[in-house]
Design an enzyme around this catalytic site. Structure first.
Site, mmCIF file in Angstrom:
data_model
loop_
_atom_site.group_PDB
_atom_site.id
_atom_site.type_symbol
_atom_site.label_atom_id
_atom_site.label_comp_id
_atom_site.label_asym_id
_atom_site.label_seq_id
_atom_site.Cartn_x
_atom_site.Cartn_y
_atom_site.Cartn_z
ATOM 1 N N ASP A 1 0.817 -1.207 0.000
ATOM 2 C CA ASP A 1 0.000 0.000 0.000
ATOM 3 C C ASP A 1 0.853 1.261 0.000
ATOM 4 O OD1 ASP A 1 -2.354 -1.334 -0.078
ATOM 5 O OD2 ASP A 1 -2.831 -1.128 2.032
ATOM 6 N N LYS B 1 -3.812 3.215 -2.333
ATOM 7 C CA LYS B 1 -4.982 4.067 -2.560
ATOM 8 C C LYS B 1 -4.749 5.401 -1.864
ATOM 9 C CE LYS B 1 -8.251 0.183 -2.437
ATOM 10 N NZ LYS B 1 -7.319 -0.857 -1.990
ATOM 11 N N MET C 1 -7.322 9.182 8.863
ATOM 12 C CA MET C 1 -7.669 9.743 7.547
ATOM 13 C C MET C 1 -8.649 10.920 7.681
ATOM 14 S SD MET C 1 -8.109 6.076 5.552
ATOM 15 C CE MET C 1 -9.015 5.329 6.926
#
Length: 467
Positions: free
Chosen positions: A247, A269, A383
């Site tokens: 990732d 991502k 996030m």
């Protein structure tokens, strides 16, 4: 090679130790672990030596005689005056008995190495008596690399040696065992699931070897970024992987620890930019495993904390792919430690809640703001940078004080980490002024006041001075 390494079967064989102190006790423990028929002779025994060994070895309180040495396979001299050591070393030489004298390598026929003991698997490290401390440090390094259940794996393989000989053609056996030790059955044994491993092994040895073989997938947490926070198990898996899918949050330093010839695929991502859709990631994992490869799905932090590891686990199980999970240090605990901030504290917070500030598309996170505001404990938002203004406004609207301390940690545990802190009412200003882009963690609650880092006043003052 200064000395030849050899392993001696001492089970039931006579070994003698001259001495009764701490050094003699240390050698006695090694010999008992090897199954020796052990005798210690000394004029006097230390109380701890006597207490530990009196039921496991013969303890003879007298001066030794030549016959004692002549009747032994190995002799150790410990806790003995130097002149006496030289005397008995000469007796041992005349008798042809192998001798070890503690801290006197010039008298030794053999030295005792630093040992990594995994049952049927034994690793020894020797410096020939030149640097024993170095040997112990190397042992610690090797201990960290070898799975605790490695001995159980060797025992398991030994149980099936005759079965493999009877069912696998001689020219195919080496390949069979190489695939076994790299495959899912070995992973099951190392994980402690021997019952299923036996079932799988019986099926494996009884199927035609030309059939397609299935590999395994390990879903691995890489931690928050600092390679020193990678778990020992994760390091072992990286160094064995044929394929690694990683990732965006996996650091280059951690990737550098992987096997050099492993295939690597970036499937990271970012918000509104999914380089590889989740369904395609799952399809790739299944495809590589069906090619018989050992696959590592490497994720930042812990794979089961906002990492979609659960979705991948479910997809692999539905496809009948052997899958194992290796947890990692999640960002909340890693970043809090980097900021010297406790997430719970008896004086400030008795609980901690993890939430995600990331919603599908550009939507605001669908959270129970009333419940989160009422907790009055530590709230950690993953996030949440792009939605920080909304998060602060929602919490304040539902009762959390504007002056509630907050801390923002960007790239926590890494060399380029940035830590800032302030009040909830100024969270968006704090992020803008400090030019935080992410990945970052928001910590909201009284413990945030204890974090290291710049305040908004510090940031403004520094910027003015630079101008």
């Amino acid at each position: 090679m200064k000395a030849f390494p050899a392993y001696i079967d001492l089970r039931g064989r006579p070994v003698l130790i001259l001495g009764g102190g701490a050094a003699a006790l240390a050698k006695a423990r090694l010999m008992l672990a090897a199954g020796a028929k052990l005798t210690l002779i000394a004029a006097d025994f230390a109380p701890e030596t006597k207490a530990e060994l009196e039921t496991q070895a013969r303890l003879i309180a007298r001066e030794p005689v030549a016959a004692d040495i002549e009747a032994s396979v190995l002799v150790f001299i410990a806790d003995t005056e130097e002149s006496e050591a030289w005397r008995w070393a000469e007796v041992a030489r005349l008798a042809g008995v192998l001798l070890n004298v503690v801290d006197q390598p010039e008298l030794c026929d053999f030295t005792t190495p630093s040992i990594v003991d995994r049952g049927r698997v034994t690793v020894s490290i020797s410096t020939g008596g030149a640097a024993p401390v170095l040997g112990k440090r190397l042992r610690a390094d090797i201990e960290a690399l070898l799975p605790p259940r490695l001995g159980a794996l060797a025992e398991f393989a030994d149980r099936y040696r005759d079965t493999v000989k009877a069912t696998i053609a001689p020219e195919e056996r080496r390949t069979f065992w190489e695939e076994f030790f790299d495959g899912p059955i070995a992973a099951q044994i190392l994980a402690g699931d021997e019952a299923r491993a036996h079932e799988a092994m019986l099926a494996l040895v009884n199927r035609p070897q030309a059939e397609e073989k299935t590999g395994a997938v390990h879903i691995v947490g890489a931690g928050p970024g600092d390679p020193d926070l990678l778990t020992i198990k994760a390091l072992r898996l990286l160094q064995r992987a044929d394929v690694i899918l990683y990732d965006r949050l996996v650091s280059d330093e951690i990737l550098s620890l992987a096997r050099r010839d492993a295939e690597r695929f970036y499937v990271g991502k970012a918000k509104s930019n999914h380089a590889v859709p989740q369904e395609e990631i799952e399809a790739r994992l299944i495809e590589f495993a069906r090619q018989g490869k050992m696959v590592v799905r490497l994720k930042g932090g812990d794979p089961f904390v906002f990492g979609r590891g659960g979705e991948e686990l479910e997809a692999l199980r539905n496809a009948n792919i052997p899958v194992f999970v290796c947890p990692g240090v999640t960002a909340a605990t890693g970043c809090a430690a980097a900021a010297n901030m406790a997430l719970t504290h008896r004086d400030h917070a008795q609980a901690v809640t993890f939430v995600t500030g990331h919603a599908k598309g550009e939507a605001d996170p669908a959270l129970d703001w009333s419940a989160l505001a009422a907790l009055k404990n530590t709230l950690v938002v993953y996030m949440g940078v792009t939605k920080a203004e909304t998060i602060a406004a929602k919490l304040i609207e539902h009762g959390r004080g504007r002056d509630t301390p907050v801390a923002v940690i960007e790239n926590g545990t890494r060399e380029n980490q940035k830590i800032v802190k302030g009040a909830l009412g100024y969270l968006a200003h704090l992020i803008t002024a400090s030019e935080i882009k992410g990945p970052a963690l928001l910590v909201i609650g009284e413990v945030a006041a204890l974090a290291d880092g710049e305040t908004l006043i510090d940031i403004i003052a520094r910027q003015r001075a630079a101008a």
